[in-house]
Design a protein around this motif. Structure first.
Motif, PDB file in Angstrom:
ATOM      1  N   ILE A  24       0.801  -1.245   0.074  1.00 20.38           N
ATOM      2  CA  ILE A  24       0.011   0.091   0.034  1.00 20.38           C
ATOM      3  C   ILE A  24       0.830   1.110   0.026  1.00 20.38           C
ATOM      4  CG2 ILE A  24      -1.560   1.277   1.366  1.00 20.38           C
ATOM      5  CD1 ILE A  24      -2.825  -1.253   2.274  1.00 20.38           C
ATOM      6  N   ARG A  25       0.659   2.238  -0.713  1.00 21.51           N
ATOM      7  CA  ARG A  25       1.393   3.327  -0.954  1.00 21.51           C
ATOM      8  C   ARG A  25       0.764   4.763  -0.445  1.00 21.51           C
ATOM      9  NH1 ARG A  25       2.167   7.565  -5.234  1.00 21.51           N
ATOM     10  NH2 ARG A  25       4.141   8.255  -5.235  1.00 21.51           N
ATOM     11  N   ILE A  26       1.502   5.224   0.550  1.00 21.47           N
ATOM     12  CA  ILE A  26       1.326   6.254   1.289  1.00 21.47           C
ATOM     13  C   ILE A  26       2.041   7.615   0.641  1.00 21.47           C
ATOM     14  CG2 ILE A  26       1.164   7.636   3.507  1.00 21.47           C
ATOM     15  CD1 ILE A  26       1.242   3.765   3.362  1.00 21.47           C
ATOM     16  N   VAL A  27       1.188   8.567   0.518  1.00 23.50           N
ATOM     17  CA  VAL A  27       2.055   9.838  -0.416  1.00 23.50           C
ATOM     18  C   VAL A  27       1.842  11.020   0.495  1.00 23.50           C
ATOM     19  CG1 VAL A  27      -0.035  10.044  -1.701  1.00 23.50           C
ATOM     20  CG2 VAL A  27       1.996  10.781  -2.572  1.00 23.50           C
ATOM     21  N   ARG A  28       2.919  11.755   0.372  1.00 18.89           N
ATOM     22  CA  ARG A  28       2.905  13.221   0.720  1.00 18.89           C
ATOM     23  C   ARG A  28       3.050  14.103  -0.417  1.00 18.89           C
ATOM     24  NH1 ARG A  28       8.402  15.089   2.347  1.00 18.89           N
ATOM     25  NH2 ARG A  28       8.391  15.758   0.248  1.00 18.89           N
ATOM     26  N   ASP A  37      -2.839   6.227  -1.113  1.00 17.70           N
ATOM     27  CA  ASP A  37      -2.602   6.110  -2.710  1.00 17.70           C
ATOM     28  C   ASP A  37      -2.936   4.626  -3.051  1.00 17.70           C
ATOM     29  OD1 ASP A  37      -2.687   6.656  -5.356  1.00 17.70           O
ATOM     30  OD2 ASP A  37      -0.684   7.036  -4.994  1.00 17.70           O
ATOM     31  N   LEU A  38      -4.199   4.363  -2.984  1.00 20.19           N
ATOM     32  CA  LEU A  38      -4.570   3.106  -3.455  1.00 20.19           C
ATOM     33  C   LEU A  38      -4.226   2.889  -5.036  1.00 20.19           C
ATOM     34  CD1 LEU A  38      -7.941   2.416  -1.468  1.00 20.19           C
ATOM     35  CD2 LEU A  38      -5.554   1.550  -1.212  1.00 20.19           C
ATOM     36  N   TYR A  48       5.949   2.821   0.609  1.00 18.95           N
ATOM     37  CA  TYR A  48       5.124   1.639   0.712  1.00 18.95           C
ATOM     38  C   TYR A  48       5.307   0.808   1.795  1.00 18.95           C
ATOM     39  CZ  TYR A  48       5.038   2.552  -4.248  1.00 18.95           C
ATOM     40  OH  TYR A  48       4.800   3.002  -5.577  1.00 18.95           O
ATOM     41  N   ILE A  49       4.173   0.235   2.191  1.00 17.98           N
ATOM     42  CA  ILE A  49       4.124  -0.554   3.481  1.00 17.98           C
ATOM     43  C   ILE A  49       3.410  -1.956   2.954  1.00 17.98           C
ATOM     44  CG2 ILE A  49       3.067  -0.660   5.575  1.00 17.98           C
ATOM     45  CD1 ILE A  49       3.134   2.078   6.363  1.00 17.98           C
ATOM     46  N   SER A  50       3.959  -2.973   3.573  1.00 17.78           N
ATOM     47  CA  SER A  50       3.295  -4.297   3.210  1.00 17.78           C
ATOM     48  C   SER A  50       1.916  -4.313   3.863  1.00 17.78           C
ATOM     49  CB  SER A  50       4.025  -5.472   4.066  1.00 17.78           C
ATOM     50  OG  SER A  50       5.234  -5.532   3.562  1.00 17.78           O
ATOM     51  N   ASN A  51       1.044  -4.936   3.187  1.00 14.64           N
ATOM     52  CA  ASN A  51      -0.402  -5.049   3.442  1.00 14.64           C
ATOM     53  C   ASN A  51      -0.771  -6.181   4.395  1.00 14.64           C
ATOM     54  OD1 ASN A  51      -3.132  -4.566   3.338  1.00 14.64           O
ATOM     55  ND2 ASN A  51      -3.322  -5.283   1.138  1.00 14.64           N
ATOM     56  N   ASN A  52      -0.303  -5.803   5.634  1.00  9.33           N
ATOM     57  CA  ASN A  52      -0.699  -6.730   6.892  1.00  9.33           C
ATOM     58  C   ASN A  52      -0.754  -5.992   8.039  1.00  9.33           C
ATOM     59  OD1 ASN A  52       2.273  -6.451   7.955  1.00  9.33           O
ATOM     60  ND2 ASN A  52       2.567  -8.105   6.399  1.00  9.33           N
ATOM     61  N   TYR A  78      -2.808   6.121  10.249  1.00  9.07           N
ATOM     62  CA  TYR A  78      -2.516   4.336  10.524  1.00  9.07           C
ATOM     63  C   TYR A  78      -3.993   3.882  10.702  1.00  9.07           C
ATOM     64  CZ  TYR A  78       2.150   5.864  11.388  1.00  9.07           C
ATOM     65  OH  TYR A  78       3.309   6.431  11.202  1.00  9.07           O
ATOM     66  N   ASP A  79      -5.184   4.430  10.931  1.00  7.69           N
ATOM     67  CA  ASP A  79      -6.397   3.623  11.255  1.00  7.69           C
ATOM     68  C   ASP A  79      -6.973   3.558   9.703  1.00  7.69           C
ATOM     69  OD1 ASP A  79      -5.980   3.783  14.013  1.00  7.69           O
ATOM     70  OD2 ASP A  79      -6.881   5.909  13.941  1.00  7.69           O
ATOM     71  N   GLU A  80      -6.697   4.551   9.023  1.00  6.96           N
ATOM     72  CA  GLU A  80      -7.142   4.609   7.469  1.00  6.96           C
ATOM     73  C   GLU A  80      -6.498   3.365   6.967  1.00  6.96           C
ATOM     74  OE1 GLU A  80      -6.838   8.220   5.275  1.00  6.96           O
ATOM     75  OE2 GLU A  80      -7.784   9.203   7.259  1.00  6.96           O
ATOM     76  N   LEU A  81      -5.133   3.104   7.170  1.00  9.06           N
ATOM     77  CA  LEU A  81      -4.627   2.035   6.484  1.00  9.06           C
ATOM     78  C   LEU A  81      -4.974   0.484   6.779  1.00  9.06           C
ATOM     79  CD1 LEU A  81      -0.848   3.011   7.115  1.00  9.06           C
ATOM     80  CD2 LEU A  81      -1.970   2.423   4.952  1.00  9.06           C
ATOM     81  N   HIS A  82      -5.536   0.548   8.225  1.00  6.28           N
ATOM     82  CA  HIS A  82      -6.310  -0.747   8.497  1.00  6.28           C
ATOM     83  C   HIS A  82      -7.371  -1.160   7.652  1.00  6.28           C
ATOM     84  CE1 HIS A  82      -4.028  -2.197  11.679  1.00  6.28           C
ATOM     85  NE2 HIS A  82      -3.815  -0.977  12.348  1.00  6.28           N
ATOM     86  N   GLU A  83      -8.390   0.050   7.573  1.00 10.74           N
ATOM     87  CA  GLU A  83      -9.684   0.153   6.653  1.00 10.74           C
ATOM     88  C   GLU A  83      -9.456  -0.216   5.221  1.00 10.74           C
ATOM     89  OE1 GLU A  83     -12.681   0.067   7.908  1.00 10.74           O
ATOM     90  OE2 GLU A  83     -11.456   0.203   9.976  1.00 10.74           O
ATOM     91  N   ALA A  84      -8.235   0.388   4.744  1.00 11.59           N
ATOM     92  CA  ALA A  84      -7.942   0.372   3.348  1.00 11.59           C
ATOM     93  C   ALA A  84      -7.576  -1.003   3.289  1.00 11.59           C
ATOM     94  CB  ALA A  84      -6.776   1.365   3.009  1.00 11.59           C
ATOM     95  N   SER A  85      -6.761  -1.840   4.030  1.00  8.56           N
ATOM     96  CA  SER A  85      -6.108  -3.222   3.827  1.00  8.56           C
ATOM     97  C   SER A  85      -7.285  -3.877   4.095  1.00  8.56           C
ATOM     98  CB  SER A  85      -5.108  -3.229   4.874  1.00  8.56           C
ATOM     99  OG  SER A  85      -5.616  -3.636   6.011  1.00  8.56           O
ATOM    100  N   LYS A  86      -8.237  -3.760   4.821  1.00 10.69           N
ATOM    101  CA  LYS A  86      -9.119  -4.892   4.907  1.00 10.69           C
ATOM    102  C   LYS A  86     -10.077  -4.791   3.419  1.00 10.69           C
ATOM    103  CE  LYS A  86      -9.960  -4.177   9.841  1.00 10.69           C
ATOM    104  NZ  LYS A  86     -10.790  -3.727  10.794  1.00 10.69           N
TER     105      LYS A  86
END
Length: 90
Positions: A24-28, A37-38, A48-52, A78-86
Motif C-alpha cells: 500500500i502506498r502512502i503519499v505526501r 494512494d490506492l 510503501y508498506i506491506s499489506n498486513n 494509520y487507522d485509515e491504513l487498517h480500513e484500506a487493507s481490509k
C-alpha cells in the motif's frame, strides 16, 4: 514468449522487496498533505508498506511514516491504513 517484468518496491517497515500489488502506498503531496494512494499514481513523495496488520502496528509504534515522508503524520492515517487493507484484501 517474453515474460513481463514485475515492478518491485521496498516496504519501509520490513525492508522487504515485494511486488507493487502486495503493498500500500502512502503519499505526501507537494502541499504537505499525507494520504493513502490506492491507485499508486498520485503526485508526491511515496512510501510503501506491506499489506498486513503487523506492519501497520510497527509503523504506528515507531512512527516510521513521519521519518520517510519528512512530515508529521496523524495517527488517523494509520487507522485509515487498517480500513484500506481490509477493503483491498476482499
Amino acid at each position: 514468449m517474453k515474460q513481463r517484468k514485475v515492478p518491485l518496491r521496498k516496504c519501509v517497515v520490513t525492508n522487504e522487496m515485494k511486488p507493487k500489488q502486495e503493498l500500500i502506498r502512502i503519499v505526501r503531496t507537494p502541499e504537505g498533505q499525507v494520504s493513502i494512494d490506492l491507485t499508486g499514481k498520485k503526485n508526491g513523495r511515496g512510501a510503501y508498506i506491506s499489506n498486513n496488520d503487523e506492519s501497520f502496528e510497527l509503523a504506528k509504534k515507531k512512527d516510521i511514516l513521519s521519518r520517510h515522508l519528512q512530515v508529521k503524520v496523524d495517527p488517523d492515517i494509520y487507522d485509515e491504513l487498517h480500513e484500506a487493507s481490509k477493503r483491498s484484501r476482499k
